[in-house]
Each structure stands twice: as C-alpha cells, then as structure tokens.
Design a protein around this motif. Structure first.
Motif, PDB file in Angstrom:
ATOM      1  N   PRO A 108       0.825  -1.223   0.000  1.00  0.00           N
ATOM      2  CA  PRO A 108       0.000   0.000   0.000  1.00  0.00           C
ATOM      3  C   PRO A 108       0.847   1.257   0.000  1.00  0.00           C
ATOM      4  O   PRO A 108       1.955   1.299   0.551  1.00  0.00           O
ATOM      5  CB  PRO A 108      -0.822  -0.135   1.290  1.00  0.00           C
ATOM      6  N   TRP A 109       0.300   2.294  -0.628  1.00  0.00           N
ATOM      7  CA  TRP A 109       1.006   3.573  -0.731  1.00  0.00           C
ATOM      8  C   TRP A 109       1.278   4.163   0.650  1.00  0.00           C
ATOM      9  O   TRP A 109       2.364   4.707   0.892  1.00  0.00           O
ATOM     10  CB  TRP A 109       0.176   4.532  -1.570  1.00  0.00           C
ATOM     11  N   SER A 110       0.313   4.062   1.559  1.00  0.00           N
ATOM     12  CA  SER A 110       0.501   4.638   2.894  1.00  0.00           C
ATOM     13  C   SER A 110       1.621   3.944   3.655  1.00  0.00           C
ATOM     14  O   SER A 110       2.346   4.589   4.432  1.00  0.00           O
ATOM     15  CB  SER A 110      -0.804   4.549   3.685  1.00  0.00           C
ATOM     16  N   THR A 111       1.793   2.636   3.441  1.00  0.00           N
ATOM     17  CA  THR A 111       2.868   1.918   4.119  1.00  0.00           C
ATOM     18  C   THR A 111       4.235   2.392   3.637  1.00  0.00           C
ATOM     19  O   THR A 111       5.167   2.582   4.427  1.00  0.00           O
ATOM     20  CB  THR A 111       2.719   0.414   3.887  1.00  0.00           C
ATOM     21  N   ILE A 121       0.950   7.890  11.083  1.00  0.00           N
ATOM     22  CA  ILE A 121       2.011   8.775  11.570  1.00  0.00           C
ATOM     23  C   ILE A 121       1.544  10.231  11.492  1.00  0.00           C
ATOM     24  O   ILE A 121       0.938  10.647  10.503  1.00  0.00           O
ATOM     25  CB  ILE A 121       3.298   8.580  10.753  1.00  0.00           C
ATOM     26  N   SER A 122       1.844  10.979  12.508  1.00  0.00           N
ATOM     27  CA  SER A 122       1.665  12.423  12.502  1.00  0.00           C
ATOM     28  C   SER A 122       3.004  13.078  12.850  1.00  0.00           C
ATOM     29  O   SER A 122       3.832  12.500  13.560  1.00  0.00           O
ATOM     30  CB  SER A 122       0.584  12.855  13.505  1.00  0.00           C
ATOM     31  N   LEU A 123       3.194  14.296  12.336  1.00  0.00           N
ATOM     32  CA  LEU A 123       4.437  15.046  12.547  1.00  0.00           C
ATOM     33  C   LEU A 123       4.140  16.222  13.470  1.00  0.00           C
ATOM     34  O   LEU A 123       3.287  17.065  13.166  1.00  0.00           O
ATOM     35  CB  LEU A 123       4.995  15.536  11.207  1.00  0.00           C
ATOM     36  N   TYR A 124       4.845  16.269  14.582  1.00  0.00           N
ATOM     37  CA  TYR A 124       4.577  17.242  15.647  1.00  0.00           C
ATOM     38  C   TYR A 124       5.742  18.233  15.750  1.00  0.00           C
ATOM     39  O   TYR A 124       6.904  17.820  15.795  1.00  0.00           O
ATOM     40  CB  TYR A 124       4.388  16.497  16.974  1.00  0.00           C
TER      41      TYR A 124
END
Length: 328
Positions: free
Chosen positions: A39-42, A68-71
């Motif tokens: 998958p693209w997200s992986t 995943i989020s970037l903080y």
C-alpha cells in the motif's frame, strides 16, 4: 562413430529435459497466486519514519490501524493555538505545495503544528459494494423461492413473462445523464470515512495541547472535511483554512459551493490562479452562496504563481496569519 552417436543422444536427452523443466516452471509461475502491491501509505510512512527526525514523529491509533503524525512545538513567547495540517489525497505532509512550509514556519507565529498522513484510496470501493449487494440479493431471492410452492412458481413465472412482454413492447424507459462523474461517489465516501476517523484521532491529540484549534486542509481532503463540517459534528474548531478545496466529482463539487457557506467555523478559502479548472469555475459561485447565507466570517484569497515557489509560501503564511489575528 558409435561414440559420436551416443554423444548426440545424450545432448538430445539433456535438451528435452531442460525444455520440460522450463515448461513446468512456467506453469507453476502462471499458477502462483497474485501478490498485492505494498500500500502507498505503508511506503510513505516508512519513508517519513526513516528521513524525518524522530522527535517530530508522533504515531496515532485508529482502531487497530496506526498512522504517523508530525509534531512541532511553538517557538514564540506565548502559544496562540494548535494547527492541524492535512494534505491532499495521495500527498505527503512534507510536500512542497505549501504544506511543509506551513508545518515548519507557523511555529514561529506561536502555533504548535500537527500534520498527519492521509489514508489510501480504495479505487475498488464501488465494485466491492456492488458484489456485496448482489450476494445479499441472491440470498434473499433463494430464500423466497424456497418458501413458494412449485405450482405457484410456475403460475407466477407465466404472469411475469406476460407482463414483461407487454411492458417491453409498449414502454421504453428513457435514460438521461445529468453530469459526468469523474470519480465514483463510493470511492470518495470510502476515503472520507477513513480520513474523518484519522482526523478525530488527530483532534483528540490537539485537545491535550490546549488553546485554539485551527484546521488547514488541502485539495480533496479539504473538500470531504468541508462536507463533514457541514453536518455540524461534535469536534468544534476555531478556524478552517482550505487550500484549493475541490471534489473530483462534478455534482458533489457543485454542492461544495453551497456547503462552504453553511459550516459554522470561520473559513479562509485560498486558491491559485493556475489551480484546478473546476475550482476556478466555482470560486464566483461560492461568493454568491456566502452572500445569500450571510456568512460574514468567510474570506477568499487568490494567490498568483506556482505553489512551489518560496515567495508563494511566504505570502500564504502571511495570509493565514493575518486571517487568524483578526479572529483571535
């Protein structure tokens, strides 16, 4: 002579064995099961985890799935709020279309930024739904046929055949096409459901930070989130900033022009002079609906030039900062 004949026989035997082996290998390769691609997200999540500083990575959970989020923490004397950043579908939160610049530079204005990765697009959503509905219909039909007696079945079949011949001879149902749907509604709805689920997890993480909550969304992600906030959800935000918001479906994109004037959060609608043609044709219509519904906290801004230029990024950040300073 005898030795030469034996050598020829052995070579022929070896060739025949090699040919048979190649045929068996080819048949086994054809009979192998299809292996789905990664998958693209992986792939994007692994790239972000490998290339981004580990202090910025903040994994979030949606059910059994993790994304995943970037903080990045605010870098001014006082914190003004939290900015949630969502890129366009099949785009990274580090893209050069303004998202990565806002993610890294809005911290200088006093905002903590949290950018997230978007879910995959299920292009087979419509076909999967149809197969499931067909399976349910066939099961219901078989159950009904079991309950009806054979004699009544024959009589019903005769009557149905007579009525079908009469209607086919006398009536012809017209088929009218109102608009051309670029992408099926089922595909957009499936993406919307998955994106809203991730957004709710992102929203809960923003509540822990405290202060005002601002949402910045781009492209089709902004379009489906505008539809979401038109239904007045429980997760309230203090400002909505859409960057080139559109939906890749003609009918739903026309409805989006009305929805931008019905959402409760203040809205900054930013588009580019070389943007999506459907979006450029809709900006004037959006202003008309805003006047009709008297949404006084709506602002529309057009940016000229390429969205990847550094000067364009500077102007975008100043437009957003000026809009938010008028609100709080």
């Amino acid at each position: 002579m005898v030795l030469a004949a034996l050598i020829k026989q052995r070579t022929r035997l070896a060739l025949s064995i090699s040919v048979l082996g190649a045929l068996l290998i080819s048949q086994q390769a054809r009979a192998a099961e299809h292996i789905a691609p990664t998958p693209w997200s992986t792939i994007t999540s692994s790239d972000i985890s490998r290339l981004t500083p580990h202090g910025e990575i903040k994994p979030l959970q949606v059910g059994e799935d993790e994304f995943i989020s970037l903080y990045r923490e605010y870098m001014s004397a006082e914190q003004r709020g939290v900015v949630l950043i969502i890129p366009d579908w099949q785009n990274l939160p580090t893209n050069n279309a303004g998202i990565n610049f806002l993610r890294t530079h809005l911290t200088d204005f006093g905002y903590t930024t949290i950018a997230m990765t978007v879910p995959d697009i299920n292009w087979q959503a419509s076909t999967e739904q149809r197969t499931a509905e067909d399976g349910n219909n066939t099961e219901e039909a078989t159950d009904e046929q079991k309950e009806v007696a054979p004699e009544s079945n024959s009589e019903a079949e005769k009557e149905a055949a007579e009525t079908q011949t009469d209607t086919s001879e006398n009536e012809v149902t017209p088929k009218h096409v109102d608009a051309l749907a670029y992408i099926n509604d089922d595909v957009i709805d499936d993406y919307k459901e998955n994106l809203v689920a991730r957004f709710e997890a992102l929203y809960q993480s923003a509540l822990d930070e405290g202060g005002k909550i601002v949402l910045i969304a781009q492209g089709a992600s902004a379009g489906v989130l505008l539809e979401h906030y038109a239904s007045f959800p429980n997760n309230n935000i203090d400002a909505f900033i859409s960057l080139s918001s559109y939906l890749p479906n003609y009918e739903r994109n026309q409805q989006l022009n009305t929805l931008v004037s019905t959402i409760s959060p203040p809205l900054l609608d930013v588009f580019y002079s070389n943007d999506n043609p459907d979006l450029l044709l809709s900006v004037a219509d959006r202003k008309r609906w805003v006047k009709r519904h008297s949404k006084y906290d709506y602002r529309q801004r057009e940016l000229f030039g390429l969205r990847s230029e550094p000067q364009q990024h500077e102007r975008l950040s100043k437009e957003i900062d000026g809009f938010l300073r008028r609100l709080f």
